[in-house]
Motif scaffolding. Structure first.
Motif, PDB file in Angstrom:
ATOM      1  N   GLU A  31      11.183 -67.908   3.478  1.00  0.00           N
ATOM      2  CA  GLU A  31      12.634 -67.858   3.645  1.00  0.00           C
ATOM      3  C   GLU A  31      13.071 -66.583   4.360  1.00  0.00           C
ATOM      4  OE1 GLU A  31      16.771 -68.106   1.049  1.00  0.00           O
ATOM      5  OE2 GLU A  31      14.822 -68.177   0.044  1.00  0.00           O
ATOM      6  N   VAL A  32      13.730 -66.764   5.496  1.00  0.00           N
ATOM      7  CA  VAL A  32      14.255 -65.629   6.263  1.00  0.00           C
ATOM      8  C   VAL A  32      15.649 -65.318   5.732  1.00  0.00           C
ATOM      9  CG1 VAL A  32      14.956 -64.811   8.530  1.00  0.00           C
ATOM     10  CG2 VAL A  32      12.869 -66.157   8.288  1.00  0.00           C
ATOM     11  N   GLU A  33      15.791 -64.126   5.136  1.00  0.00           N
ATOM     12  CA  GLU A  33      17.040 -63.752   4.480  1.00  0.00           C
ATOM     13  C   GLU A  33      17.953 -62.949   5.388  1.00  0.00           C
ATOM     14  OE1 GLU A  33      15.477 -61.657   1.136  1.00  0.00           O
ATOM     15  OE2 GLU A  33      15.311 -63.465  -0.091  1.00  0.00           O
ATOM     16  N   GLY A  34      17.425 -62.474   6.513  1.00  0.00           N
ATOM     17  CA  GLY A  34      18.258 -61.681   7.410  1.00  0.00           C
ATOM     18  C   GLY A  34      17.582 -61.454   8.745  1.00  0.00           C
ATOM     19  N   LEU A  35      18.385 -61.110   9.732  1.00  0.00           N
ATOM     20  CA  LEU A  35      17.889 -60.813  11.076  1.00  0.00           C
ATOM     21  C   LEU A  35      18.618 -59.579  11.577  1.00  0.00           C
ATOM     22  CD1 LEU A  35      16.284 -61.569  13.655  1.00  0.00           C
ATOM     23  CD2 LEU A  35      18.195 -63.027  14.304  1.00  0.00           C
ATOM     24  N   GLU A  36      17.846 -58.543  11.937  1.00  0.00           N
ATOM     25  CA  GLU A  36      18.440 -57.289  12.391  1.00  0.00           C
ATOM     26  C   GLU A  36      18.001 -56.991  13.820  1.00  0.00           C
ATOM     27  OE1 GLU A  36      17.111 -54.294   9.725  1.00  0.00           O
ATOM     28  OE2 GLU A  36      18.120 -55.150   7.967  1.00  0.00           O
ATOM     29  N   GLU A  37      18.895 -56.359  14.555  1.00  0.00           N
ATOM     30  CA  GLU A  37      18.561 -55.880  15.895  1.00  0.00           C
ATOM     31  C   GLU A  37      18.055 -54.444  15.767  1.00  0.00           C
ATOM     32  OE1 GLU A  37      18.794 -57.657  18.713  1.00  0.00           O
ATOM     33  OE2 GLU A  37      19.652 -59.433  17.733  1.00  0.00           O
ATOM     34  N   PHE A  38      16.963 -54.137  16.451  1.00  0.00           N
ATOM     35  CA  PHE A  38      16.450 -52.764  16.461  1.00  0.00           C
ATOM     36  C   PHE A  38      16.472 -52.234  17.885  1.00  0.00           C
ATOM     37  CE2 PHE A  38      12.858 -49.950  17.432  1.00  0.00           C
ATOM     38  CZ  PHE A  38      13.186 -48.873  16.623  1.00  0.00           C
ATOM     39  N   VAL A  39      17.034 -51.064  18.042  1.00  0.00           N
ATOM     40  CA  VAL A  39      17.039 -50.371  19.338  1.00  0.00           C
ATOM     41  C   VAL A  39      16.563 -48.955  19.077  1.00  0.00           C
ATOM     42  CG1 VAL A  39      18.409 -49.731  21.354  1.00  0.00           C
ATOM     43  CG2 VAL A  39      19.036 -51.754  20.040  1.00  0.00           C
ATOM     44  N   SER A  40      15.554 -48.508  19.829  1.00  0.00           N
ATOM     45  CA  SER A  40      14.979 -47.184  19.569  1.00  0.00           C
ATOM     46  C   SER A  40      15.969 -46.062  19.842  1.00  0.00           C
ATOM     47  CB  SER A  40      13.712 -46.984  20.414  1.00  0.00           C
ATOM     48  OG  SER A  40      14.010 -47.111  21.793  1.00  0.00           O
ATOM     49  N   VAL A  41      16.891 -46.297  20.774  1.00  0.00           N
ATOM     50  CA  VAL A  41      17.992 -45.357  21.015  1.00  0.00           C
ATOM     51  C   VAL A  41      19.264 -46.089  20.644  1.00  0.00           C
ATOM     52  CG1 VAL A  41      19.218 -43.940  22.699  1.00  0.00           C
ATOM     53  CG2 VAL A  41      16.751 -44.251  22.905  1.00  0.00           C
ATOM     54  N   LYS A  42      19.983 -45.591  19.663  1.00  0.00           N
ATOM     55  CA  LYS A  42      21.152 -46.301  19.165  1.00  0.00           C
ATOM     56  C   LYS A  42      22.146 -46.543  20.292  1.00  0.00           C
ATOM     57  CE  LYS A  42      24.094 -46.553  15.134  1.00  0.00           C
ATOM     58  NZ  LYS A  42      24.549 -45.894  13.893  1.00  0.00           N
ATOM     59  N   GLY A  43      22.605 -47.783  20.376  1.00  0.00           N
ATOM     60  CA  GLY A  43      23.530 -48.156  21.446  1.00  0.00           C
ATOM     61  C   GLY A  43      22.829 -48.627  22.702  1.00  0.00           C
ATOM     62  N   GLY A  44      21.490 -48.376  22.761  1.00  0.00           N
ATOM     63  CA  GLY A  44      20.708 -48.849  23.905  1.00  0.00           C
ATOM     64  C   GLY A  44      21.086 -48.201  25.231  1.00  0.00           C
ATOM     65  N   LEU A  45      21.764 -47.034  25.179  1.00  0.00           N
ATOM     66  CA  LEU A  45      22.216 -46.311  26.382  1.00  0.00           C
ATOM     67  C   LEU A  45      23.151 -47.162  27.242  1.00  0.00           C
ATOM     68  CD1 LEU A  45      18.911 -44.483  27.454  1.00  0.00           C
ATOM     69  CD2 LEU A  45      20.814 -43.579  26.119  1.00  0.00           C
ATOM     70  N   GLU A  46      23.837 -48.094  26.588  1.00  0.00           N
ATOM     71  CA  GLU A  46      24.780 -48.943  27.324  1.00  0.00           C
ATOM     72  C   GLU A  46      25.955 -48.105  27.818  1.00  0.00           C
ATOM     73  OE1 GLU A  46      27.308 -53.061  26.596  1.00  0.00           O
ATOM     74  OE2 GLU A  46      25.757 -52.462  25.185  1.00  0.00           O
ATOM     75  N   GLY A  47      26.279 -48.258  29.088  1.00  0.00           N
ATOM     76  CA  GLY A  47      27.368 -47.486  29.693  1.00  0.00           C
ATOM     77  C   GLY A  47      26.943 -46.126  30.199  1.00  0.00           C
ATOM     78  N   ILE A  48      25.626 -45.817  30.054  1.00  0.00           N
ATOM     79  CA  ILE A  48      25.091 -44.533  30.544  1.00  0.00           C
ATOM     80  C   ILE A  48      24.353 -44.816  31.845  1.00  0.00           C
ATOM     81  CG2 ILE A  48      23.783 -42.464  29.948  1.00  0.00           C
ATOM     82  CD1 ILE A  48      25.985 -43.223  27.923  1.00  0.00           C
ATOM     83  N   VAL A  49      24.687 -44.069  32.910  1.00  0.00           N
ATOM     84  CA  VAL A  49      24.082 -44.306  34.225  1.00  0.00           C
ATOM     85  C   VAL A  49      23.551 -43.006  34.817  1.00  0.00           C
ATOM     86  CG1 VAL A  49      25.597 -46.286  34.693  1.00  0.00           C
ATOM     87  CG2 VAL A  49      26.290 -43.989  35.448  1.00  0.00           C
ATOM     88  N   ILE A  50      22.693 -43.171  35.836  1.00  0.00           N
ATOM     89  CA  ILE A  50      22.186 -42.008  36.576  1.00  0.00           C
ATOM     90  C   ILE A  50      23.224 -41.629  37.635  1.00  0.00           C
ATOM     91  CG2 ILE A  50      20.406 -41.215  38.184  1.00  0.00           C
ATOM     92  CD1 ILE A  50      18.447 -43.067  36.691  1.00  0.00           C
TER      93      ILE A  50
END
Length: 804
Positions: A31-50
């Motif tokens: 029985e799968v009681e939950g599903l979590e997302e894991f990202v090694s850097v919180k937020g996945g660097l979304e919105g961060i650019v070079i």
């Protein structure tokens, strides 16, 4: 138990979503009681650019700020105010664009907004390491060495591991699934795909190291013990992929050696333990027991007294580890360790359970060992761990692989008939499909006939030992949802309707009582035999005597909740806590003509003051009405109408009210006798109620439900009745309930009179009657008709005289 989808894909390559995988596993019994997302850097660097700093000038109104223009891949450069001392023209930097959310290493997250800083517009933020959650440095902004185009997502430059993690509620019988490999085996059968397992490397001597001898004192406790020495190790941090794997599973990375053992445990289900060879006395490992009361300090720094029954890993000087449970502080891996003896074993589940329970230690290793691991896994797991040690920690094999396995643990061989399969599943399944399912689960099929076959399950399937287990394996992979309901399905075997959830009922009643200021207590079912002998209301012959009693004071099972509750009261009163409201749900035990009888009771205790003294009023002690109203409220909540009531003087009460339900006693309520209180050393009045919880559960139709407030008004009418002194209010109320019809919602007493204005032997009740119709407004005609019926009933049933 947590399972990484990324790691699962190494065993079973698949494109199904994590939600689909979770549904398949749940369908098969994991029985799968939950599903979590894991990202090694919180937020996945979304919105961060070079970005590239095109210009950098001093801010006109701030000495410590710089005004920059940065190319972030847009139509025009962005102006950004920056406070870092190391910002300069021509740098490649990481820029948080407007709208991006940053998750710094310390402090709360925040969103980047277009702002004015000291009069200058700032459209973003040039980031330091700690501002992105990549480290702790805040000395200056991060300066990149990259040729990636401006505007490229930061995740293209800084590797961000992303994963999905399943939380599986593992049942005790599925020890085989306590790993990624174990879950993959089920997924193999569910998806009909091949399992991808790496071949174990051969271990060749690469260096000379300390020779370790191994002695197993009892092969029943330790049927298999394997180990190898790995030298020239460099203990340090693990690589990023390994740290992220452990963090995703809520484990804390420690160092590369320990992290590898944890990786193998969660990946293959085989616990390993690493001993610093420099700390193994005389180069000898002994698997056996130490004498009772020996002292041993575990890795958490606590000194523990041994029971003499737990299995230990030891050397000639003493203990190194509680086998399969917890390591010792003196033999663990440290920064100075250069050589380890790596242990991989199969221990008897019983012996590990003893050690774990005695010391109250529950670890990832003991969780698996005490349920049963795979006796064929130790050597494979050992070789895979050594391979990682060579790759990650620079280790070299410096001894032969030791494998002490005197008696092979056999497979489970089970005879199965197709008739039993079809009967228990409730559907005919083709023999070819049965065979396909079992073989996909690594259960081989042989000796096939028209009637059945022989199934052989590997010893890691500790839950597959009988024909019924084989049938369960077929059904869970075939799918419960694929078994259709019969057209001739009968319901005579089903439980009575509606089904009562007795646990929920008790929980809700607990909430109600605690809401009224009661405290719940849970007391010992063992008690003193002397209570029954001196009680005057319990028969000592009915006591259930304990043969292996813990002490002379705990030698029988309790016949009543009374004495264990009074012990709690005494303890509190002796500590100056004198105003007490307690309740307990508990089981009582009696001898019967044949065997023993258990029954559930609910007890209530009130003692001391109901209200504390204050400048507004004097202190008020608890009275009979307080405990009676609680019992009345319980019966009302449970929709149980009490039967006959009678006042009696019977132990353990000085006097009490007995409530009957048919021929059975439902409850006794009253003031406890001083003699009973003296036995328990309680020196103040105690009001006590004893309810038959089993009978209540049987008779209740469930908790009373809330109703919508009627839009039609309620009407009150009062009557004064003169009745004989021996007629109780409950008799009057019973008559009113019987003849008042559905319009009568409640009845109350607002005055009672006994005196010289009425005849001797009489009393007068002033009663209020509340009438209401939920569908119409009551008219005077309807009200008068109802009251006339009540008056006639009172005159006839209880001989009442209606006063006008």
């Amino acid at each position: 138990m947590k399972i990484s989808i990324n790691r699962l894909k190494k065993y079973i390559p698949h494109t199904e979503s994590a939600e689909e995988i979770g549904a398949l596993l749940t369908q098969s019994g994991l029985e799968v009681e939950g599903l979590e997302e894991f990202v090694s850097v919180k937020g996945g660097l979304e919105g961060i650019v070079i970005g590239e700093v095109l210009t950098c000038e001093k801010h006109p109104d701030a000495d410590k700020l710089s005004l920059t223009t940065v190319d972030i891949g847009g139509e025009s450069p962005s102006q950004i105010v920056c406070g870092a001392p190391n910002v300069a023209q021509g740098q490649k930097v990481l820029v948080a664009t407007v709208g991006a959310t940053l998750y710094p290493s310390e402090g709360d997250s925040f969103q980047i907004k277009k702002a004015k800083i000291r009069g200058e517009v700032s459209e973003g933020m040039i980031c330091a390491e700690d501002e992105l959650g990549l480290g702790s440095s805040h000395a200056g902004i991060m300066v990149l060495d990259t040729d990636l185009p401006n505007g490229t997502s930061a995740s293209k430059f800084i590797e961000v591991d992303q994963d999905q993690v399943l939380e599986i509620g593992l049942t005790p019988n599925r020890a085989d699934a306590a790993s990624h490999l174990g879950v993959a085996r089920d997924l193999k059968a569910l998806l009909g795909r091949n399992l991808v397992i790496d071949t174990a490397p051969e271990l060749n001597l690469e260096a000379s190291g300390p020779a370790i001898q191994v002695e197993v004192e009892n092969s029943t406790d330790c049927p298999r013990y394997a180990g190898v020495v790995v030298s020239d190790l460099k203990v340090g941090p693990s690589p990023t992929w390994l740290q992220n794997f452990l963090i995703a599973l809520d484990l804390e990375p420690i160092n590369n050696v320990v992290d590898i053992t944890n990786f193998i445990l969660h990946d293959l289900g085989q616990p390993l333990h690493a001993f610093d060879t420099a700390k193994i006395s005389e180069g000898k490992i002994i698997v056996g027991k130490l004498s009772k009361d020996s002292k041993f300090v575990t890795l958490d720094g606590k000194e523990r007294k041994l029971s003499g029954e737990e299995l230990m890993i030891k050397d000639p000087k003493g203990g190194l580890c509680i086998a399969g449970v917890f390591g010792g502080v003196d033999s663990g891996v440290s920064e100075d360790t250069t050589s380890i003896f790596l242990e991989s074993a199969y221990f008897s589940p019983d012996i590990i359970r003893k050690g774990s329970q005695f010391h109250g230690l529950k670890t990832d290793a003991s969780f698996r060992f005490e349920r049963g691991t795979d006796p064929n896994m130790p050597v494979y797991a050992l070789k895979m761990a050594v391979k990682l040690l060579q790759e990650i920690a620079g280790g070299k094999v410096s001894s032969e692989l030791i494998d002490i396995y005197p008696e092979l643990i056999a497979d489970f061989v089970i005879d199965v008939t197709y008739g039993h399969i079809n009967r228990l599943i409730g559907k005919k399944i083709e023999p070819s499909q049965v065979k396909s399912i079992l073989e996909s689960l690594e259960i081989s099929v042989s000796n096939e006939t028209a009637e059945g076959f022989t199934a052989t399950a590997k010893p890691y399937r500790v839950d597959v030992t009988r024909e019924a287990d084989i049938i369960e394996e077929v059904l869970r992979i075939y799918g419960f949802h694929n078994v259709e309901l019969s057209e001739n399905l009968r319901t005579d075997y089903l439980a009575e309707h509606p089904v009562k959830d007795l646990n929920k009922l008790q929980y809700r009643l607990t909430e109600i009582l605690t809401g009224q200021g009661y405290y719940e207590m849970i007391t010992n079912s063992l008690t003193k035999s002397s209570y029954a002998e001196k009680s005057g209301f319990l028969d000592p012959k009915d006591s259930v005597v304990i043969y292996n009693k813990l002490s002379e004071d705990l030698d029988v099972m309790r016949q009543s909740l009374l004495y264990s509750g009074l012990e709690v009261l005494a303890r509190n009163i002796n500590r100056r806590q004198t105003d007490l409201k307690y309740f307990e749900f508990g089981t009582v035990y009696h001898k019967a003509a044949e065997g023993y009888v258990e029954s559930r009771r609910l007890s209530l205790f009130l003692t001391g003051k109901k209200t504390a003294e204050s400048w507004l009023e004097s202190a008020k002690a608890f009275a009979f009405a307080d405990i009676y109203s609680t019992v009345e409220g319980i019966l009302e909540k449970l929709n149980v109408s009490p039967g006959d009531l009678s006042i009696v003087e019977k132990a353990p009460f000085a006097y009490n009210l007995k409530i009957m339900l048919g021929q059975k006693e439902l409850a006794s309520i009253g003031l406890l006798d001083d003699r009973i209180l003296k036995q328990a050393e309680v020196r103040q009045e105690v009001w006590y109620a004893d309810l038959n919880w089993d009978l209540l559960c049987k008779k209740t139709s469930g908790l009373k439900k809330f109703e919508e407030i009627s839009k039609f008004p309620e009407v009150r009418r009062d009557l004064s009745l003169v009745i004989d002194k021996n007629v109780s209010y409950d008799q009057v109320k019973s008559v009113a309930t019987k003849f008042g019809g559905k319009l009568l919602k409640r009845i109350g007493v607002f005055d009672v009179y006994q005196g010289d204005k009425i005849d001797t032997g009489k009393k007068a009740y002033a009663l209020s009657f509340h009438l209401q119709d939920h569908e119409n407004t009551l008219t005077d005609k309807v009200i008068d008709k109802t009251m006339s019926k009540l008056i006639q009933a009172f005159e006839k049933e209880v001989g009442a005289l209606i006063r006008t």
